[in-house]
Enzyme design. Sequence first.
Site, PDB file in Angstrom:
ATOM      1  N   HIS A   9       2.501  -1.504   1.070  1.00  0.00           N
ATOM      2  CA  HIS A   9       3.299  -2.292   2.018  1.00  0.00           C
ATOM      3  C   HIS A   9       4.334  -1.436   2.766  1.00  0.00           C
ATOM      4  O   HIS A   9       4.811  -1.823   3.819  1.00  0.00           O
ATOM      5  CB  HIS A   9       3.953  -3.508   1.336  1.00  0.00           C
ATOM      6  CG  HIS A   9       5.082  -3.195   0.409  1.00  0.00           C
ATOM      7  ND1 HIS A   9       4.933  -3.144  -0.964  1.00  0.00           N
ATOM      8  CD2 HIS A   9       6.391  -2.947   0.649  1.00  0.00           C
ATOM      9  CE1 HIS A   9       6.104  -2.878  -1.516  1.00  0.00           C
ATOM     10  NE2 HIS A   9       7.003  -2.749  -0.552  1.00  0.00           N
TER      11      HIS A   9
ATOM     12  N   ASP B 121      -1.163  -2.360  -4.654  1.00  0.00           N
ATOM     13  CA  ASP B 121      -0.178  -2.132  -3.583  1.00  0.00           C
ATOM     14  C   ASP B 121       0.206  -0.657  -3.668  1.00  0.00           C
ATOM     15  O   ASP B 121       1.302  -0.296  -4.059  1.00  0.00           O
ATOM     16  CB  ASP B 121       1.038  -3.034  -3.757  1.00  0.00           C
ATOM     17  CG  ASP B 121       2.010  -2.930  -2.589  1.00  0.00           C
ATOM     18  OD1 ASP B 121       1.756  -2.142  -1.655  1.00  0.00           O
ATOM     19  OD2 ASP B 121       3.027  -3.623  -2.616  1.00  0.00           O
TER      20      ASP B 121
ATOM     21  N   GLY C  91      13.625  -0.853  -0.406  1.00  0.00           N
ATOM     22  CA  GLY C  91      13.789   0.579  -0.132  1.00  0.00           C
ATOM     23  C   GLY C  91      13.410   1.430  -1.332  1.00  0.00           C
ATOM     24  O   GLY C  91      13.079   2.596  -1.198  1.00  0.00           O
ATOM     25  N   ASN C  92      13.460   0.831  -2.545  1.00  0.00           N
ATOM     26  CA  ASN C  92      13.006   1.527  -3.753  1.00  0.00           C
ATOM     27  C   ASN C  92      11.483   1.480  -3.882  1.00  0.00           C
ATOM     28  O   ASN C  92      10.906   2.192  -4.695  1.00  0.00           O
ATOM     29  CB  ASN C  92      13.586   0.901  -5.021  1.00  0.00           C
ATOM     30  CG  ASN C  92      15.009   1.290  -5.286  1.00  0.00           C
ATOM     31  OD1 ASN C  92      15.904   0.471  -5.135  1.00  0.00           O
ATOM     32  ND2 ASN C  92      15.251   2.521  -5.675  1.00  0.00           N
ATOM     33  N   SER C  93      10.836   0.629  -3.094  1.00  0.00           N
ATOM     34  CA  SER C  93       9.383   0.484  -3.165  1.00  0.00           C
ATOM     35  C   SER C  93       8.705   1.835  -3.031  1.00  0.00           C
ATOM     36  O   SER C  93       8.996   2.602  -2.116  1.00  0.00           O
ATOM     37  CB  SER C  93       8.881  -0.424  -2.035  1.00  0.00           C
ATOM     38  OG  SER C  93       9.298  -1.736  -2.228  1.00  0.00           O
TER      39      SER C  93
END
Length: 181
Positions: free
Chosen positions: A20, A56, A136-138
């Site tokens: 994503h 993901d 933002g940590n994704s």
Amino acid sequence: STIGSGLVVADKGIIATNKHVVANLNITYTVLAKEQGAISPKSYLVAKIYRDPFFDLALLQIEDSHLKPVEIGDSSKLKVGQTVVAIGNALGEFTNSVTTGIVSGLGRRVVAGDPFSGSSESLDNLIQTDAAINPGNSGGPLLNAAGQVIGVNVATTQGAQNIGFAIPINSVKRIVDDFVQ
């Protein structure tokens, strides 16, 4: 613009992140990374992207990189209550944010939604942690106490505190090995 985190998982500039984070097929992506000993980050153009159809997860290949891969652990050895550390670009504003917590659960299933695109997908066999994972940590790493990566941060639960999820690194390893070959 899209902001996320990632980790170098293999030589030749191969970086893992969440699908994503690089979902838009119509734009060019850039990776900012600070090499060991450097004062400021360097910008790298993404040459190739593989978006996995089942997780993901995405693998990026950047050009002209001498970035050193992370040390990969074994997520099959995780135990509930074990200490973990999450690293990422919290809120797209606070780079290299480090949070600590424990493994809260294993084998979790969640339906993750993207508020920007309105899409959602079911994610299975995730690591649940109470280490703070923020937008933002994704795509950033979840590490064990030995500093080995045992997961890739993927989702949080809205309306709840301290419930985050990561893709086990053993699932990621298989995809990386196929991509490298």
